[in-house]
Design a protein around this motif. Structure first.
Motif, mmCIF file in Angstrom:
data_model
loop_
_atom_site.group_PDB
_atom_site.id
_atom_site.type_symbol
_atom_site.label_atom_id
_atom_site.label_comp_id
_atom_site.label_asym_id
_atom_site.label_seq_id
_atom_site.Cartn_x
_atom_site.Cartn_y
_atom_site.Cartn_z
ATOM 1 N N ARG A 51 0.820 -1.207 0.000
ATOM 2 C CA ARG A 51 0.000 0.000 0.000
ATOM 3 C C ARG A 51 0.859 1.265 0.000
ATOM 4 O O ARG A 51 0.615 2.205 -0.775
ATOM 5 C CB ARG A 51 -0.932 0.009 1.211
ATOM 6 N N ALA A 52 1.857 1.303 0.856
ATOM 7 C CA ALA A 52 2.710 2.489 0.942
ATOM 8 C C ALA A 52 3.581 2.637 -0.300
ATOM 9 O O ALA A 52 3.723 3.739 -0.863
ATOM 10 C CB ALA A 52 3.578 2.414 2.197
ATOM 11 N N THR A 53 4.152 1.526 -0.750
ATOM 12 C CA THR A 53 5.071 1.567 -1.889
ATOM 13 C C THR A 53 4.365 1.970 -3.180
ATOM 14 O O THR A 53 4.846 2.837 -3.921
ATOM 15 C CB THR A 53 5.739 0.195 -2.087
ATOM 16 N N THR A 54 3.240 1.341 -3.463
ATOM 17 C CA THR A 54 2.540 1.645 -4.717
ATOM 18 C C THR A 54 2.052 3.089 -4.757
ATOM 19 O O THR A 54 2.062 3.710 -5.819
ATOM 20 C CB THR A 54 1.358 0.688 -4.939
ATOM 21 N N ALA A 55 1.661 3.619 -3.612
ATOM 22 C CA ALA A 55 1.183 5.006 -3.573
ATOM 23 C C ALA A 55 2.266 5.973 -4.026
ATOM 24 O O ALA A 55 2.047 6.808 -4.920
ATOM 25 C CB ALA A 55 0.696 5.354 -2.169
ATOM 26 N N VAL A 56 3.453 5.864 -3.422
ATOM 27 C CA VAL A 56 4.499 6.843 -3.738
ATOM 28 C C VAL A 56 5.180 6.536 -5.071
ATOM 29 O O VAL A 56 5.586 7.449 -5.800
ATOM 30 C CB VAL A 56 5.534 6.949 -2.596
ATOM 31 N N ALA A 57 5.311 5.252 -5.421
ATOM 32 C CA ALA A 57 5.943 4.900 -6.692
ATOM 33 C C ALA A 57 5.068 5.323 -7.870
ATOM 34 O O ALA A 57 5.572 5.799 -8.894
ATOM 35 C CB ALA A 57 6.227 3.404 -6.756
ATOM 36 N N MET A 58 3.761 5.134 -7.735
ATOM 37 C CA MET A 58 2.853 5.554 -8.803
ATOM 38 C C MET A 58 2.899 7.076 -8.974
ATOM 39 O O MET A 58 2.912 7.585 -10.105
ATOM 40 C CB MET A 58 1.427 5.109 -8.504
ATOM 41 N N GLY A 59 2.950 7.806 -7.870
ATOM 42 C CA GLY A 59 3.049 9.260 -7.953
ATOM 43 C C GLY A 59 4.326 9.705 -8.629
ATOM 44 O O GLY A 59 4.326 10.611 -9.481
ATOM 45 N N GLY A 61 6.084 7.952 -10.728
ATOM 46 C CA GLY A 61 5.993 7.578 -12.137
ATOM 47 C C GLY A 61 5.164 8.560 -12.945
ATOM 48 O O GLY A 61 5.511 8.894 -14.091
ATOM 49 N N GLN A 62 4.080 9.040 -12.363
ATOM 50 C CA GLN A 62 3.243 10.022 -13.061
ATOM 51 C C GLN A 62 4.009 11.326 -13.283
ATOM 52 O O GLN A 62 3.964 11.917 -14.372
ATOM 53 C CB GLN A 62 1.963 10.298 -12.269
ATOM 54 N N SER A 63 4.724 11.765 -12.261
ATOM 55 C CA SER A 63 5.514 12.995 -12.401
ATOM 56 C C SER A 63 6.633 12.814 -13.415
ATOM 57 O O SER A 63 7.005 13.760 -14.121
ATOM 58 C CB SER A 63 6.097 13.401 -11.038
ATOM 59 N N LEU A 64 7.162 11.603 -13.509
ATOM 60 C CA LEU A 64 8.172 11.327 -14.526
ATOM 61 C C LEU A 64 7.571 11.436 -15.928
ATOM 62 O O LEU A 64 8.217 11.927 -16.861
ATOM 63 C CB LEU A 64 8.766 9.939 -14.291
ATOM 64 N N SER A 87 10.437 15.974 -6.777
ATOM 65 C CA SER A 87 9.343 15.119 -6.332
ATOM 66 C C SER A 87 9.549 13.680 -6.799
ATOM 67 O O SER A 87 9.297 12.728 -6.042
ATOM 68 C CB SER A 87 8.010 15.656 -6.872
ATOM 69 N N VAL A 88 10.009 13.504 -8.032
ATOM 70 C CA VAL A 88 10.281 12.163 -8.555
ATOM 71 C C VAL A 88 11.358 11.476 -7.725
ATOM 72 O O VAL A 88 11.209 10.318 -7.305
ATOM 73 C CB VAL A 88 10.720 12.232 -10.035
ATOM 74 N N VAL A 89 12.447 12.189 -7.468
ATOM 75 C CA VAL A 89 13.561 11.605 -6.719
ATOM 76 C C VAL A 89 13.126 11.221 -5.313
ATOM 77 O O VAL A 89 13.391 10.099 -4.848
ATOM 78 C CB VAL A 89 14.761 12.582 -6.679
ATOM 79 N N GLU A 90 12.429 12.114 -4.620
ATOM 80 C CA GLU A 90 12.000 11.798 -3.257
ATOM 81 C C GLU A 90 10.980 10.672 -3.245
ATOM 82 O O GLU A 90 10.978 9.825 -2.343
ATOM 83 C CB GLU A 90 11.435 13.052 -2.594
ATOM 84 N N GLY A 91 10.104 10.635 -4.234
ATOM 85 C CA GLY A 91 9.110 9.565 -4.298
ATOM 86 C C GLY A 91 9.753 8.203 -4.458
ATOM 87 O O GLY A 91 9.392 7.245 -3.764
ATOM 88 N N PHE A 92 10.741 8.109 -5.349
ATOM 89 C CA PHE A 92 11.401 6.820 -5.564
ATOM 90 C C PHE A 92 12.307 6.441 -4.388
ATOM 91 O O PHE A 92 12.477 5.253 -4.094
ATOM 92 C CB PHE A 92 12.175 6.819 -6.876
ATOM 93 N N ILE A 93 12.893 7.442 -3.716
ATOM 94 C CA ILE A 93 13.646 7.139 -2.488
ATOM 95 C C ILE A 93 12.728 6.491 -1.461
ATOM 96 O O ILE A 93 13.053 5.462 -0.860
ATOM 97 C CB ILE A 93 14.291 8.412 -1.903
ATOM 98 N N ALA A 233 19.142 12.490 -13.688
ATOM 99 C CA ALA A 233 18.845 12.371 -12.258
ATOM 100 C C ALA A 233 17.592 11.538 -12.006
ATOM 101 O O ALA A 233 17.595 10.617 -11.178
ATOM 102 C CB ALA A 233 18.688 13.760 -11.634
ATOM 103 N N VAL A 234 16.508 11.831 -12.724
ATOM 104 C CA VAL A 234 15.259 11.102 -12.465
ATOM 105 C C VAL A 234 15.355 9.658 -12.926
ATOM 106 O O VAL A 234 14.726 8.760 -12.341
ATOM 107 C CB VAL A 234 14.039 11.811 -13.101
ATOM 108 N N SER A 235 16.154 9.408 -13.974
ATOM 109 C CA SER A 235 16.341 8.035 -14.420
ATOM 110 C C SER A 235 17.133 7.236 -13.384
ATOM 111 O O SER A 235 16.852 6.053 -13.151
ATOM 112 C CB SER A 235 17.061 8.014 -15.773
ATOM 113 N N HIS A 236 18.105 7.862 -12.744
ATOM 114 C CA HIS A 236 18.825 7.212 -11.640
ATOM 115 C C HIS A 236 17.864 6.886 -10.494
ATOM 116 O O HIS A 236 17.964 5.815 -9.874
ATOM 117 C CB HIS A 236 19.946 8.117 -11.131
ATOM 118 N N ALA A 237 16.950 7.805 -10.208
ATOM 119 C CA ALA A 237 15.988 7.572 -9.128
ATOM 120 C C ALA A 237 15.086 6.395 -9.452
ATOM 121 O O ALA A 237 14.826 5.527 -8.605
ATOM 122 C CB ALA A 237 15.154 8.828 -8.885
ATOM 123 N N SER A 238 14.602 6.338 -10.689
ATOM 124 C CA SER A 238 13.766 5.228 -11.117
ATOM 125 C C SER A 238 14.523 3.910 -11.011
ATOM 126 O O SER A 238 13.999 2.902 -10.510
ATOM 127 C CB SER A 238 13.304 5.456 -12.564
#
Length: 279
Positions: A51-59, A61-64, A87-93, A233-238
């Motif tokens: 639940r926690a992971t999909t919420a932030v990862a989906m967000g 991904g959308q910002s990406l 936002s992408v970097v922090e979300g994937f972290i 940067a965002v690709s590294h985060a992903s």
């Protein structure tokens, strides 16, 4: 300019591939198991981790996706990519943090959302003549009754760890993930903070980074170079999240697919092949 075009094309191709892996990961977590490269993949994360992971990862991904759409621009519009990239970097972290840490971490994050939602409507803003009180008369006392786990000073957040400390913990579980996320953090975090906070340096950096001449064309070319920085940067985060998820869940072929993506990212970022003895 030809080099920029080639780099942008390759980065967009890599990110598109990562987005497909992210789609598969989200599906696997919520609907799996699935068949992938002639093997069956299963997700064994606890429900609250999912639940926690999909919420932030989906967000993230959308910002990406948003960054990908806006990355065609050049000039001052590029400045708007920095806060989205942050936002992408922090979300994937955070997503990588949830999949690599005990389920209690995810559970506290899920519980915190209720406290944060309540606090948004029950708080005191400002001080002295410039103060606004929202909601209940004594929000601190009420919060202590309703949300005792978050009421104490220093415990208001879902975690006491800053981004670097979270990356460190992730890296202790999956070193490749920690390295990718640290690359993402180093590439975007400080500059995006300056841009978000509206500092003079933030604006100065935007107008001067990569700029070699005092011409409009040089400025436009420099902003394209900034887009390349942001996409790296965002690709590294992903990569950091996908690597963490795939390795923790021992997903075999998925791990290999992500690693192939990362080798391409390393090449376009540094100009070197992954594993070169001089690297």
């Amino acid at each position: 300019m030809d080099k920029q075009v080639e780099q942008l094309k390759e980065l967009r191709t890599i990110i598109a591939g990562q987005q497909e892996l992210l789609r598969i990961a989200l599906y696997l977590m919520t609907e799996g198991p699935i068949k992938y490269a002639d093997t069956e993949l299963k997700c064994e994360l606890a429900e609250d981790q999912v639940r926690a992971t999909t919420a932030v990862a989906m967000g993230a991904g959308q910002s990406l996706n948003t960054i990908m759409k806006l990355s065609e621009g050049e000039g001052i519009v590029v400045r708007d990519l920095y806060p989205i990239a942050r936002s992408v970097v922090e979300g994937f972290i955070n997503a990588a943090f949830f999949v690599t840490q005990p389920v209690e971490v995810s559970q506290r994050a899920l519980e915190h959302r209720h406290f944060a939602a309540w606090k948004h409507h029950n708080r005191i803003i400002g001080s002295g003549d410039f103060m606004i009180a929202l909601g209940v008369r004594d929000p601190k006392a009420q919060a202590a009754k309703l949300f005792p786990d978050f009421a104490e000073k220093g415990k208001e957040s879902w975690t006491s760890l800053d981004a670097v400390s979270r990356i460190n913990k992730i890296g202790k579980v999956v070193s490749a993930s920690g390295g990718a996320l640290m690359g993402a953090y180093g590439g975007i975090y400080a500059v995006s903070s300056e841009v978000i906070h509206g500092s003079v340096y933030g604006m100065s950096y935007f107008f001067s980074a990569h700029r070699k001449e005092e011409t409009v064309e040089a400025f436009r070319s420099a902003t394209v170079e900034q887009v390349i920085d942001i996409l790296i940067a965002v690709s590294h985060a992903s990569s950091g999240f996908l690597s963490a998820f795939a390795n923790v869940q021992k997903l075999g072929q998925f791990v290999l697919a992500e690693h192939e993506m990362f080798k391409r990212l390393f090449k376009v970022s540094t100009g070197d092949d992954w594993g070169d003895p001089d690297v």
